[in-house]
Design an enzyme around this catalytic site. Structure first.
Site, PDB file in Angstrom:
ATOM      1  N   HIS A 359       0.820  -1.127   0.057  1.00 49.13           N
ATOM      2  CA  HIS A 359       0.104  -0.016  -0.071  1.00 49.13           C
ATOM      3  C   HIS A 359       0.762   1.290  -0.018  1.00 49.13           C
ATOM      4  O   HIS A 359       0.294   2.327   0.208  1.00 49.13           O
ATOM      5  CB  HIS A 359      -0.969   0.069   1.111  1.00 49.13           C
ATOM      6  CG  HIS A 359      -2.244  -0.781   1.018  1.00 49.13           C
ATOM      7  ND1 HIS A 359      -3.366  -0.337   0.484  1.00 49.13           N
ATOM      8  CD2 HIS A 359      -2.478  -2.380   1.334  1.00 49.13           C
ATOM      9  CE1 HIS A 359      -4.198  -1.188   0.187  1.00 49.13           C
ATOM     10  NE2 HIS A 359      -3.746  -2.283   0.863  1.00 49.13           N
ATOM     11  N   LYS A 550      -9.215  13.822   3.950  1.00 52.43           N
ATOM     12  CA  LYS A 550      -8.385  12.846   4.020  1.00 52.43           C
ATOM     13  C   LYS A 550      -7.277  12.979   5.424  1.00 52.43           C
ATOM     14  O   LYS A 550      -7.278  13.763   6.034  1.00 52.43           O
ATOM     15  CB  LYS A 550      -7.299  12.660   2.874  1.00 52.43           C
ATOM     16  CG  LYS A 550      -6.538  14.069   2.473  1.00 52.43           C
ATOM     17  CD  LYS A 550      -5.826  14.056   1.388  1.00 52.43           C
ATOM     18  CE  LYS A 550      -6.773  14.021  -0.041  1.00 52.43           C
ATOM     19  NZ  LYS A 550      -6.649  12.986  -0.867  1.00 52.43           N
ATOM     20  N   ARG A 551      -6.644  11.902   5.941  1.00 55.13           N
ATOM     21  CA  ARG A 551      -5.742  11.727   6.991  1.00 55.13           C
ATOM     22  C   ARG A 551      -4.674  13.033   6.686  1.00 55.13           C
ATOM     23  O   ARG A 551      -4.472  13.318   5.646  1.00 55.13           O
ATOM     24  CB  ARG A 551      -4.957  10.493   7.047  1.00 55.13           C
ATOM     25  CG  ARG A 551      -5.843   9.521   7.415  1.00 55.13           C
ATOM     26  CD  ARG A 551      -6.363   9.803   9.092  1.00 55.13           C
ATOM     27  NE  ARG A 551      -5.485   9.985  10.058  1.00 55.13           N
ATOM     28  CZ  ARG A 551      -5.134   8.716  10.768  1.00 55.13           C
ATOM     29  NH1 ARG A 551      -5.907   7.600  10.681  1.00 55.13           N
ATOM     30  NH2 ARG A 551      -4.200   8.947  11.704  1.00 55.13           N
ATOM     31  N   LYS A 556       0.518  14.374   1.699  1.00 51.37           N
ATOM     32  CA  LYS A 556      -0.760  14.526   1.234  1.00 51.37           C
ATOM     33  C   LYS A 556      -0.981  16.254   1.197  1.00 51.37           C
ATOM     34  O   LYS A 556      -1.855  16.728   0.379  1.00 51.37           O
ATOM     35  CB  LYS A 556      -1.973  14.042   2.217  1.00 51.37           C
ATOM     36  CG  LYS A 556      -2.100  12.447   2.038  1.00 51.37           C
ATOM     37  CD  LYS A 556      -3.175  12.439   3.005  1.00 51.37           C
ATOM     38  CE  LYS A 556      -3.102  10.749   2.924  1.00 51.37           C
ATOM     39  NZ  LYS A 556      -4.113  10.117   1.774  1.00 51.37           N
ATOM     40  N   THR A 658      -8.295   6.777  -2.625  1.00 54.09           N
ATOM     41  CA  THR A 658      -9.631   6.185  -2.937  1.00 54.09           C
ATOM     42  C   THR A 658     -10.718   7.470  -2.714  1.00 54.09           C
ATOM     43  O   THR A 658     -11.780   7.395  -3.241  1.00 54.09           O
ATOM     44  CB  THR A 658     -10.022   5.242  -2.390  1.00 54.09           C
ATOM     45  OG1 THR A 658      -9.945   5.555  -0.798  1.00 54.09           O
ATOM     46  CG2 THR A 658      -9.276   4.086  -2.767  1.00 54.09           C
ATOM     47  N   LYS A 662     -14.509   8.558  -5.094  1.00 51.38           N
ATOM     48  CA  LYS A 662     -15.621   8.911  -4.206  1.00 51.38           C
ATOM     49  C   LYS A 662     -16.115  10.160  -4.950  1.00 51.38           C
ATOM     50  O   LYS A 662     -17.181  10.430  -5.507  1.00 51.38           O
ATOM     51  CB  LYS A 662     -15.732   8.784  -2.799  1.00 51.38           C
ATOM     52  CG  LYS A 662     -15.098   7.494  -2.008  1.00 51.38           C
ATOM     53  CD  LYS A 662     -14.975   7.871  -0.787  1.00 51.38           C
ATOM     54  CE  LYS A 662     -13.928   6.820  -0.157  1.00 51.38           C
ATOM     55  NZ  LYS A 662     -13.452   7.062   1.064  1.00 51.38           N
TER      56      LYS A 662
HETATM   57  C1  LIG Z   1     -11.952   7.180   1.683  1.00 51.52           C
HETATM   58  C2  LIG Z   1     -11.588   7.608   2.974  1.00 51.52           C
HETATM   59  C3  LIG Z   1     -10.316   7.644   3.055  1.00 51.52           C
HETATM   60  C4  LIG Z   1      -9.332   7.764   2.044  1.00 51.52           C
HETATM   61  O1  LIG Z   1      -9.090   9.121   1.387  1.00 51.52           O
HETATM   62  P1  LIG Z   1      -7.852   9.279   0.724  1.00 51.52           P
HETATM   63  O2  LIG Z   1      -8.168  10.836   0.117  1.00 51.52           O
HETATM   64  O3  LIG Z   1      -7.773   8.396  -0.604  1.00 51.52           O
HETATM   65  O4  LIG Z   1      -6.601   9.446   1.576  1.00 51.52           O
HETATM   66  C5  LIG Z   1     -10.137   7.977   4.422  1.00 51.52           C
HETATM   67  N1  LIG Z   1     -10.853   8.378   5.311  1.00 51.52           N
HETATM   68  C6  LIG Z   1     -12.106   7.984   5.059  1.00 51.52           C
HETATM   69  C7  LIG Z   1     -13.115   8.215   6.076  1.00 51.52           C
HETATM   70  C8  LIG Z   1     -12.693   7.688   3.796  1.00 51.52           C
HETATM   71  O5  LIG Z   1     -13.890   7.756   3.843  1.00 51.52           O
END
Ligand SMILES: *Cc1c(COP(=O)(O)O)cnc(C)c1O
Length: 821
Positions: A359, A550-551, A556, A658, A662
């Site tokens: 990952h 995101k985290r 990032k 991911t 979305k």
């Molecule tokens: C989809 C999702 C992530 C992943 O987000 P990235 O932008 O790909 O880092 C992290 N936390 C939650 C709650 C999510 O739904």
């Protein structure tokens, strides 16, 4: 709300609800929590027959099965997803009319199952949904943490962490299945002996055993009568664990030992994309792997008898990152010591059963465990790993005679003062498949991190680009858009997202464009409420919604976003607002509690947001909020409402992402770097429907050795001014110096994230996005094209590829076969 005697409905769900309320709740006053519990139990009841049928069909077909092993499953809430997949939404609303409560109000009572940090854990959850929908016999194995991902709040702009006791009201979705309970050994010593057949064997003795107790969660497929299982293990003390102390009469100590055993599954480690090295974490990993593998072997013996030689034809074990990589050694131990197979047979089974998903390329995330920890906790596994390594290095020596340097590089054991076990190497050596999670990431793995292994065994390496489930991330979270899609192209897209391409022929349709825009505006209104409730900041639906959730991690680059907000703030202060598109910037995410730099960026964004929202000059042009406690349920409100999706990682660092998918599905347009799955998103949607900026991964790598951030600051007047304002202490007047580390990081020639290098390119892309948003019709067409092109990012497609290329579960009655992109 009072328990109503009304017999208004006759559906199975309605009757079940009445029964739950009368006979199971033991409540005289029905509050929302109680009614939610009753409803969840009723929905679970509707699942039970299909769950049992799925289990027995798995038993009767002599099929291969997949075990998906993951330390994290970020499931979120279950009620809405179950109602969607079972098509019970209407029944449910009807049943609830008797109790004068809205379904949405009850859904909010459910605690998120936050058993994961971020993308990796959410991927596991999306995969389970797709496996059930594609009717694949896949079991998820994980840990039932008593405390999941911490809840986040802010005090004076600083992150505060609070324990997430998500089980405190009980969990109506789980079923305790004691017949699957097992014992997991720890510590002890190793001894060799000669068995009855004169065979030299090894015994692991004097171990302390912890009981793994099983809790099953149902995973319903989309309207197909299939219900798969997520089995979560919880640790319980056994007498054996505290026996020695108890015998010595130390009652209190023996109870303390009980706590020690039960600590194993007490709390999720809140580190995303970084290893932690704590002994308890290794205990969690081994606990999951041992319990799950024993369970799989027991299941196999139940189906086929005691001869395990054909185990690999009937099982695949997919390892979600290296977290469960100790499975390789545990599988060997079980086959050798418990089932008395020969080394070569045991190795043949193990190495044709395991498959490993990597990952991340970030060095700080690569797991290594000290040999000395293994000596104590898992002495038998250490022996086995040494033996695996010796045999593997012999292969390497044969292929490259005399290259001792290469042997050192490829050894599973990293030598040194404190020797370490490289878990990624153990996973590669012990697996028949190694995959990355987006095209770029998989290529970088074979060119960099795992190049030696790729040269030795190229056939193992493959790509499986991540995906997200269109059930939760479109049909459930965006009912307005779902209804519009159903009207326009029919409802088949829910299980076949590629059908969204049908929208492409309608992008000039004025009626579609206006409805699409209306849906987005209505979704923005819902997000406005959430932001107002949680932060007090007032957003405006006529403004561009610019979202990064995101985290928090340096790679990032939330910091880059912050610098851009400061830039806009500065322009507005100076009255330079000509042609500026009004925007609301939403940022959300948690920082690992021990990640000082990420926490400082949170503080910076909170302070910048304060200055922005406090100043009336800003209001017509700029508003900014950092949403506390970003989680799955928050994302369900956020992604349908976003106009602009921020995917701005340093190129080469985000394995896939991911969140980007979305947002795309829900019609947001991406502003992003050429990184991870952004590249594939760009490929699908085209440059005209994506705001691309920044250096490529190759350019980043080439620049690294002679990077001069000051050069980028000096050659951009915008960045010069932003840095001046930041350095002047404008955002921390009462807390001098608190952003010094951030300032130093931006100006450091060793800044791996190269924030300064990409700033101007980012600023220009933001300006293009702002400009584009002013043309509502054209923006809406771009939005439609993004949704239309998102089919490839359904996790159904991803899982179809895992199935065809890795798992190969022969399945004669599988209905849906996801097509390869
Ligand atoms: C989809 C999702 C992530 C992943 O987000 P990235 O932008 O790909 O880092 C992290 N936390 C939650 C709650 C999510 O739904």
């Amino acid at each position: 709300m009072k328990a109503s005697p009304a017999e208004v409905n006759s559906t199975a769900l309605g009757q079940s609800l009445q029964r739950q309320i009368r006979y199971c709740l033991s409540r005289d006053h029905l509050d929302r929590t109680a009614l939610y519990q009753a409803l969840a139990l009723s929905v679970k009841e509707q699942l039970m027959d299909d769950w049992r049928k799925t289990r027995s069909s798995n038993m009767s077909y002599q099929r291969k099965r997949v075990a998906y092993l993951s330390l994290e499953f970020l499931m979120g809430r279950s009620l809405g997803n179950a109602l969607l997949n079972l098509d019970l939404d209407e029944d449910c609303r009807q049943a609830l009319t008797a109790y004068s409560v809205e379904l949405e109000q009850l859904q909010q009572q459910e605690h998120d199952a936050g058993l994961g940090n971020g993308g990796l854990g959410r991927l596991a959850a999306c995969f389970l949904d797709s496996c059930a929908t594609l009717e694949l016999p896949v079991v998820g194995y994980g840990i039932r943490y008593r405390y999941g991902m911490f809840a986040q709040s802010f005090a004076d702009g600083y992150q505060q962490e609070h324990p997430d006791s998500w089980l405190s009201d009980g969990n109506p979705w789980e079923i305790r299945t004691p017949h699957h309970d097992l014992l997991v050994p720890f510590f002890g010593r190793v001894e060799s002996y000669v068995d009855g057949d004169g065979q030299q064997r090894i015994q692991w003795l004097d171990t302390e055993k912890v009981k793994a107790t099983a809790y099953d969660m149902p995973v319903p497929g989309y309207r197909n009568g299939r219900v798969n299982t997520l089995r979560l293990w919880s640790a319980k003390a056994t007498d054996e664990f505290n026996l020695s102390q108890f015998n010595q009469g130390s009652y209190a100590e023996s109870v303390a030992a009980k706590n020690l055993a039960e600590q194993i599954t007490m709390v999720l480690y809140p580190n995303d994309a970084s290893e932690n090295g704590k002994e308890l974490r290794l205990r969690q990993q081994y606990f999951l792997c041992s319990a799950s593998l024993q369970d799989l072997i027991n299941g196999y013996i139940g189906r086929f008898g005691n001869d395990l030689s054909d185990f690999a034809s009937h099982n695949v074990i997919q390892l979600n990152d290296t977290h469960p990589a100790i499975s390789v050694a545990e599988m060997m131990r079980l086959l050798l010591d418990e089932h008395h197979l020969s080394w070569s047979k045991a190795w043949q089974i193990t190495s044709t059963t395991m498959a490993y998903t990597n990952h991340t390329l970030l060095p700080e995330a690569l797991e290594r465990w000290p040999v000395r920890l293994f000596e104590q906790m898992l002495p038998r596994h250490l022996q086995i790993i040494y033996e695996i390594n010796a045999r593997f290095l012999e292969q390497v020596a044969q292929r490259w005679p005399g290259e001792t340097e290469r042997l050192t590089r490829m050894s599973i054991i990293e030598e040194g003062a404190d020797p370490q076990i490289r878990m990624a190497y153990l996973a590669i050596v012990g697996s028949f498949s190694v995959n990355g999670v987006a095209q770029l990431h998989s290529r970088l793995l074979t060119e960099g991190l795992f190049a030696d292994f790729y040269q030795l065994q190229p056939h193992k390496f493959n790509n499986k680009t991540n995906g997200v489930t269109p059930r939760r991330w479109l049909a459930h979270c965006n009912p307005r858009l779902a209804a519009l899609l159903n009207k326009r192209i029919g409802a088949d897209w829910v299980a076949d997202l590629g059908r969204l391409t049908c929208l492409n022929s309608q992008t000039e349709d004025a009626d579609l464009i206006s409805h699409w825009h209306e849906v987005k505006q209505a979704n923005k209104a819902a997000l406005i409420d959430l932001v107002a409730t949680r932060t007090g900041v007032e957003f405006d639906a006529t403004m561009l919604f610019d979202v990064q959730v995101k985290r928090f991690h340096e790679y990032k680059r939330q910091l880059l976003n912050a610098l851009h907000i400061i830039h806009l703030y500065q322009r507005i202060l100076e009255g330079d607002t000509e042609g500026m598109t009004p925007r609301c910037v939403l940022i959300g995410g948690k920082a690992a509690p021990g990640y000082a730099m990420a926490k400082q960026v949170i503080k910076l964004i909170n302070n910048v947001a304060y200055m922005v929202n406090y100043n009336p000059l800003m209001k017509p042009y700029l508003r900014c909020a950092l949403l506390p406690d970003y989680n799955v349920s928050a994302m369900e409100i956020i992604c349908p409402a976003a106009d602009l999706s921020e995917q701005i990682s340093t190129a080469g660092k985000e394995a896939s992402g991911t969140g980007n998918m979305k947002f795309m599905m829900n019609g947001a347009i991406t502003i992003g770097t050429y990184d991870g799955a952004n590249i594939e998103i760009l490929e699908e949607v085209g440059e005209d429907n994506f705001f691309l900026f920044g250096l490529t991964a190759a350019e980043i790598a080439a620049l690294q050795p002679h990077y001069q951030p000051q050069h980028y600051i000096d050659s951009s007047s915008a960045l010069t001014q932003v840095m001046q304002l930041l350095e002047s202490g404008h955002f921390n007047l009462h807390e001098p110096g608190i952003f010094d580390d951030i300032i130093a990081a931006i100006k450091s020639p060793t800044d791996p994230w190269m924030v300064a290098a990409d700033f101007d390119s980012y600023r220009q892309a933001q300006a293009r996005a702002g400009q584009a948003y002013r043309d509502t019709k054209h923006w809406t067409q771009m939005s439609i094209r993004n949704s239309a092109a998102s089919g490839r990012f359904s996790s159904d497609v991803t899982i179809g590829n895992y199935q065809q290329q890795i798992w190969q579960v022969a399945d004669h009655h599988q209905r849906h076969v996801a097509k390869e992109a």
